[in-house]
Design an enzyme around this catalytic site. Structure first.
Site, PDB file in Angstrom:
ATOM      1  N   TYR A 147      -5.791   5.111  -1.265  1.00 58.17           N
ATOM      2  CA  TYR A 147      -7.212   4.769  -1.245  1.00 58.17           C
ATOM      3  C   TYR A 147      -7.651   4.196   0.101  1.00 58.17           C
ATOM      4  O   TYR A 147      -8.839   4.101   0.392  1.00 58.17           O
ATOM      5  CB  TYR A 147      -7.546   3.795  -2.376  1.00 58.17           C
ATOM      6  N   ASP A 159     -13.024 -12.487   2.689  1.00 58.59           N
ATOM      7  CA  ASP A 159     -12.132 -11.374   2.375  1.00 58.59           C
ATOM      8  C   ASP A 159     -10.693 -11.863   2.495  1.00 58.59           C
ATOM      9  O   ASP A 159     -10.285 -12.348   3.553  1.00 58.59           O
ATOM     10  CB  ASP A 159     -12.394 -10.217   3.342  1.00 58.59           C
ATOM     11  N   CYS A 164      -6.526  -4.323  -2.468  1.00 60.21           N
ATOM     12  CA  CYS A 164      -7.742  -5.076  -2.162  1.00 60.21           C
ATOM     13  C   CYS A 164      -8.483  -5.579  -3.386  1.00 60.21           C
ATOM     14  O   CYS A 164      -8.998  -6.695  -3.397  1.00 60.21           O
ATOM     15  CB  CYS A 164      -8.668  -4.258  -1.255  1.00 60.21           C
ATOM     16  N   HIS A 221     -13.359  -0.470  -0.216  1.00 57.58           N
ATOM     17  CA  HIS A 221     -12.694  -1.745   0.062  1.00 57.58           C
ATOM     18  C   HIS A 221     -13.459  -2.844  -0.659  1.00 57.58           C
ATOM     19  O   HIS A 221     -14.697  -2.863  -0.671  1.00 57.58           O
ATOM     20  CB  HIS A 221     -12.645  -2.024   1.562  1.00 57.58           C
ATOM     21  N   TRP A 260       0.818  -1.211   0.000  1.00 55.81           N
ATOM     22  CA  TRP A 260       0.000   0.000   0.000  1.00 55.81           C
ATOM     23  C   TRP A 260       0.852   1.262   0.000  1.00 55.81           C
ATOM     24  O   TRP A 260       0.375   2.337   0.330  1.00 55.81           O
ATOM     25  CB  TRP A 260      -0.953  -0.017   1.192  1.00 55.81           C
ATOM     26  N   ASN A 319     -20.903  -0.388   9.450  1.00 49.21           N
ATOM     27  CA  ASN A 319     -21.773   0.277  10.431  1.00 49.21           C
ATOM     28  C   ASN A 319     -21.048   1.166  11.431  1.00 49.21           C
ATOM     29  O   ASN A 319     -21.688   1.751  12.302  1.00 49.21           O
ATOM     30  CB  ASN A 319     -22.555  -0.776  11.231  1.00 49.21           C
TER      31      ASN A 319
END
Length: 827
Positions: free
Chosen positions: A643, A481, A399, A458, A364, A521
C-alpha cells in the site's frame, strides 16, 4: 515579635547550611556525603523546632493569636525548607529515580519528610496542636460517582476517580471532630516521584479553619466532623495520576495521612472547558472526537476505498494507565505534561519504537513471523495493554495501526482527536514538493533508481488545540503523525502542524509543515533514464497527490471530506492554490518549474469494483487530440503492490501497437485472471495497472490506477437485545469461495464495551469449506457499540465483518434467547 524573628533566623540559617553542603553526588563517596549532609540538615531543623516549642511553652498562652500566626509561619517556612532541601540534596536520588517515575505508594512516607522520622506517619509521637486535641483524619472520599458524572468520565473502567482539569471536583474529608478556626491543615495533590511546587508536581491547598489558599481554588462547607471541599484545578494543570494526601499541622510539623487514606486522582485535558487550550467550541464535535470509543478508518484506493472498523477503547481497563506509562517512558518532564503541544509531540514519537522503545514496531514487508500481522489488529486496547505489561514494543504496525493507537492515546487523555486518510500521499525523501519517479528507456518503472514513492493512502491524526507558540489564527486542528517516515529534531515524529497554515503554504511554523505540505501537494515528475544515467523529464502530474482527504463523519457510512481544509481546489481556486505553492516555496519547499509541452495523447483507465478471487477487468481509453494520425507503442503492466506504492511482483504484461486517427478515441480492454495474481497478493490485496504509451520523438505518456480488491466477508451475528452484564452470544460463519485453501485461519473478535480482544486459530480451510465460531460474552458498558471480527490466513488471505449493536440497561427480569441483531450484511 522577637520569637517570630528567632524562628525565621533559625530556618534561614538552616537553609544557608543546606546550600553550603551542595555537591554533585556522582560517585559513592559523594553519595555518602549526601547522606551525612541530610542528617545534619534535619538535625538543624529539629533543633530549630525545639527552640520554637520551648519559646512557645514559656512565653505564650496556648490560645493566643500570636501563637497561631507563628505556627502558621513556622509551617510555611518548614514546607519551603523541605522543598528546597529536596531541590538541593535530592539530585542523587533523582538520578536513580527520575521525576517521571510513577509513585510507589509504599515509599510515600519518604516523600513526606525526606527521612525526618519526627514527622513520619508511622512513628510514635505525642502531637501537640493549638487549642488542645489536634485534628485526626479518619476518612477521605473523592465522591467518585458524583464527580465522574459531572466530568463525563464515568465510562473509564477504573476504581479511582478521573476528572478533567478546569472543572470543580468535590471531596469529603472526615476528621475526628469539627474543624475550628484555630486548626491548620493542608490538602496536597502530588504527581511524580519527587513532588515539587516549582516543577508543578506538588499542589498544596493550605487551610486555616475553613479558609483556603493555594494555586487551585477551593471552597468549603462543614457538616459536623465532615468537611466538604470543592477544588478547581487550573485549566493548565499537569495531566496525569496524582495522589491526594492530607496533612494536619501539629506543633512539630505536618502529620500526613497514612497510605490507606491516600487517594489516587487522574486529571485529564478538558475539551469541554472554555479556558483549556484544547477546548473545542463545537461541543457535538467535542463529544464525538473525545467520547467515541470506536470508529472507522478508511483504507485502500480512492474512489473505491474500504472502511475498516477500529476499536479505540480509551475507557477500557488498563488503557489510561498505559497512556500514563507512555509519558513516563518518554521522560517528558512532569511540568510539561499540561502542555498540549509537548504532549502531542511526545506521543507522535512514542507510538513508534524507532528511537525510544515506543509502543509499536513497523513492518512493511510480508514477513510477520515474529509478531502479529498489522491486519489482525482490530483496535488499540490489546496493543496498549501488552506494551504496558511487557515494557517492550509490540509487533507489528503499519500507518493505520499507528494512527488508531495514537487516537486512543489522545482521546484517553481528554484531547479531541480523529484519524485522517490522505489518498495518494507523497512520501518525498528530499523535503521538497516533487516526487521523482524514474522509468527505463522502454518505459518500465526503474525501482532501483527511484527513492520517492506515492502511497495509495496514508493515515495520520488531527488533534484540536489553541496554540500560543504560533499566530492565533493557526490554532484549531493540528496534524500529528506517529508513522516513522522521516526524523524531526533527531527523532521519528511529526507535528503538531497547523492545518490552516498548511493550506496557506505557511510552512515556517513548528512543526514539520514542509513534510506535510508535500504529502498533499507534491508534483509527480516522470523521468526517463538512459543507459548512461541521464534523466529526461517526460511528464509532470500536478493533480494526483492529495486526491482526497477523509475522516470519519457523524454517520459511519458517510465520511467527512477534508480535502479543501488542506489545499485549494486546483481548478476552481487556481490562483489561491498557486499563491500557497509560492508561499511554501519561499520557505524552502523546492518546486520544479520545468515546462513540458502537453502531449497530443491522453490516457484514461477505468475499472469496475474487483473482488479477491475474481478476474480484474480494466478498460483504457486513448484519446488523440491532434489533427494528425498518431502511431503509438503501448505497454500494459499489472503488478501487485504494497500500500506504500512499492512494487511487489509483476504478474502480467502485454504490448500493443495502435494507430489513432486524428481527434479520435480508441479503447483497449484487459482481463487478468485470478490465477495470475492470487499467489502474489499481499496482506492488503492491491494491484497497480500501468498503461504507458511511447510517442514519436521519444515522448511518453503514462497513466496508472491502483485497485484494492474487496476482501472476503465474514458473517457476524449477535443475539438481541443486549443488556448490560447479561449473557450474549456472537456467531461467526464463513464459507471459502476461493479455489485455494486458506492455511491456518486466525480469527480475532473485539468490541469496546462488549468483549475484549479474543482470538482463535482454525485448521486449514479447503475450497468451499465452512468455518463456524460461537462464543458468549457479557457487555460491560451501555450505548451504541461495534463488534468487529477479522480473519487472516497464513497465505495472506483476509476477511472481516462487523455488527453495530446497542447495549441497554440491565433489565429487572430474566429473558431467553432472542432474534439476531443487525449485521453489516443487513446494512
Amino acid at each position: 515579635m522577637k520569637l517570630q524573628v528567632q524562628v525565621t533566623q533559625d530556618l534561614l540559617q538552616t537553609d544557608r547550611g543546606t546550600r553550603r553542603r551542595r555537591g554533585t553526588k556522582r560517585n559513592k563517596e559523594e553519595q555518602r556525603g549526601t547522606k551525612r549532609n541530610k542528617e545534619e540538615v534535619h538535625g538543624d531543623l529539629k533543633s530549630a523546632q525545639t527552640r520554637v516549642r520551648t519559646g512557645l511553652g514559656l512565653d505564650l498562652q496556648p490560645n493566643s493569636a500570636l501563637l497561631q500566626k507563628l505556627l502558621q509561619l513556622q509551617l510555611q517556612l518548614q514546607l519551603q525548607l523541605q522543598n528546597d532541601t529536596k531541590n538541593l540534596l535530592g539530585a542523587g536520588e533523582e538520578e536513580a529515580l527520575p521525576e517521571f517515575v510513577p509513585y510507589n505508594d509504599n515509599d510515600d512516607d519518604n516523600n513526606d519528610n525526606n527521612g525526618d522520622t519526627s514527622n513520619d506517619d508511622t512513628s510514635e509521637q505525642t502531637p501537640r496542636g493549638p487549642g488542645g486535641r489536634p485534628l485526626k483524619v479518619e476518612h477521605v472520599d473523592l465522591l467518585k460517582n458524583e464527580n465522574a458524572a459531572a466530568h463525563r468520565t464515568d465510562m473509564y473502567r477504573l476504581d479511582d476517580l478521573v476528572i478533567r482539569r478546569g472543572a470543580p471536583v468535590k471531596m469529603r474529608i472526615t476528621f475526628d471532630r469539627p474543624v475550628t478556626p484555630q486548626d491548620n491543615f493542608q490538602v496536597q495533590f502530588r504527581i511524580g516521584a519527587h513532588p515539587n511546587a516549582l516543577r508543578k508536581s506538588l499542589v498544596s491547598l493550605s487551610f486555616t479553619g475553613l479558609k483556603s489558599s493555594g494555586t487551585w481554588s477551593a471552597t468549603t462547607s462543614q457538616q459536623g466532623a465532615s468537611l466538604l471541599l470543592e477544588v478547581t484545578p487550573e485549566p493548565d494543570a499537569v495531566v496525569g495520576k496524582y495522589l491526594v494526601v492530607v496533612g494536619v499541622a501539629l506543633a512539630n510539623g505536618l502529620q500526613y495521612t497514612p497510605p490507606a487514606l491516600r487517594r489516587p486522582l487522574y486529571v485529564l485535558f478538558n475539551a469541554f472547558h472554555r479556558d483549556d487550550v484544547v477546548y473545542l467550541e463545537n461541543q457535538s464535535d467535542a463529544s464525538m472526537y473525545v467520547m467515541n470509543d470506536n470508529g472507522f478508518i478508511h483504507l485502500g484506493n480512492f474512489p473505491r476505498y474500504i472502511t475498516k472498523p477500529w476499536t479505540y477503547g480509551q475507557f477500557d481497563a488498563g488503557v489510561l494507565d498505559a497512556c500514563i506509562f507512555i509519558m513516563d517512558r518518554s521522560q517528558l518532564p512532569i511540568a510539561d505534561r499540561g502542555d498540549a503541544v509537548k504532549v502531542c509531540r511526545m506521543a507522535s514519537a512514542m507510538i513508534n519504537s524507532h528511537d525510544d522503545q515506543g509502543v509499536l514496531v513497523g513492518n512493511w514487508s510480508e514477513d510477520f513471523s515474529l509478531g502479529t500481522r498489522p491486519g489482525v489488529w482490530t483496535g488499540s486496547v490489546e496493543i496498549l495493554r501488552k506494551y504496558h505489561s511487557t515494557r517492550a514494543p509490540v509487533s507489528y504496525a503499519q500507518c493505520w495501526v499507528y494512527a488508531g493507537v495514537l487516537n486512543t492515546f489522545l482521546r484517553c487523555l481528554g484531547l479531541a482527536a480523529r484519524v485522517i486518510t490522505n489518498f495518494f500521499s507523497a512520501h518525498d525523501n528530499n523535503g521538497n514538493m516533487r516526487t521523482d519517479l524514474v522509468f527505463t528507456e522502454d518505459f518500465q518503472p526503474d525501482t532501483r533508481h527511484t527513492r520517492d514513492s506515492i502511497w495509495n493512502y496514508h493515515c495520520w491524526n488531527e488533534v484540536f488545540m489553541r496554540r500560543s507558540d504560533i499566530p492565533a489564527e493557526f490554532s484549531g486542528w493540528q496534524v500529528i503523525d506517529s508513522t516513522p517516515q522521516e526524523t524531526s529534531d533527531g527523532n521519528y515524529r511529526c507535528g503538531p502542524a497547523s492545518v490552516k497554515a498548511i493550506k496557506m503554504g505557511k510552512v515556517c511554523f513548528p512543526f514539520d509543515g514542509k513534510f506535510i505540505f508535500a504529502e498533499v501537494n507534491s508534483d509527480i515528475i516522470y523521468h526517463i533514464r538512459d543507459r548512461y544515467g541521464n534523466l529526461t523529464t517526460a511528464f509532470i502530474d500536478k493533480k494526483k497527490v492529495g486526491k482526497k482527504i477523509l475522516t470519519e463523519g457523524p454517520n459511519e457510512y458517510t465520511p467527512q471530506d477534508l480535502t479543501l481544509e488542506y489545499k485549494h481546489h486546483e481548478d476552481f481556486e487556481a490562483s489561491a492554490n498557486e499563491a500557497a505553492l509560492a508561499m511554501a516555496e519561499s520557505y524552502g519547499c523546492g518546486r520544479d518549474h520545468t515546462v513540458v509541452p502537453p502531449a497530443p495523447l491522453t490516457i484514461a483507465i477505468n475499472t469496475e469494483k474487483g473482488y479477491v478471487g475474481s478476474p480484474v477487468e480494466v478498460q483504457a481509453d486513448f484519446v488523440n487530440k491532434a489533427s494528425a494520425p498518431l502511431q503509438i507503442s503501448v505497454t500494459v503492466s499489472v503488478e501487485t503492490i504494497y500500500y506504500t506504492g512499492v512494487s511487489a511482483k509483476l504478474v502480467h504484461r502485454e504490448r500493443h501497437k495502435l494507430d489513432l486517427p486524428p481527434n479520435d478515441t480508441q479503447q483497449m480492454e484487459l482481463s487478468v485472471p485470478p490465477h495470475k495474481y492470487m499467489q502474489a497478493l499481499g496482506s492488503q490485496p492491491s494491484l497497480r495497472v500501468t498503461v504507458t504509451a511511447k510517442l514519436p520523438q521519444g515522448k511518453m505518456v503514462s497513466e496508472s490506477i491502483e485497485i484494492t480488491l474487496e476482501v472476503l466477508r465474514l458473517k457476524l451475528q449477535v443475539s438481541s437485545p443486549l443488556h448490560l452484564g447479561q449473557k450474549a452470544v456472537a456467531s461467526v460463519s464463513f464459507v471459502n469461495p476461493l479455489d485455494v485453501a486458506l492455511e491456518r485461519p486466525h480469527l480475532v473478535l473485539e468490541g469496546s464495551g462488549l468483549i475484549q480482544f479474543t482470538e482463535k486459530y482454525f485448521e486449514t480451510l479447503e475450497p468451499r469449506g465452512e468455518l463456524r465460531w460461537e462464543l458468549e460474552f457479557y457487555p460491560y458498558t451501555p450505548g451504541a457499540k461495534i463488534l468487529t471480527v477479522v480473519m487472516v490466513s497464513q497465505n495472506n488471505y483476509m476477511a472481516w465483518g462487523w455488527a453495530k449493536v446497542s447495549v441497554l440497561a440491565a433489565p429487572h427480569w430474566s429473558y431467553g434467547p432472542g432474534r439476531h441483531g443487525r449485521s453489516e450484511d443487513d446494512a
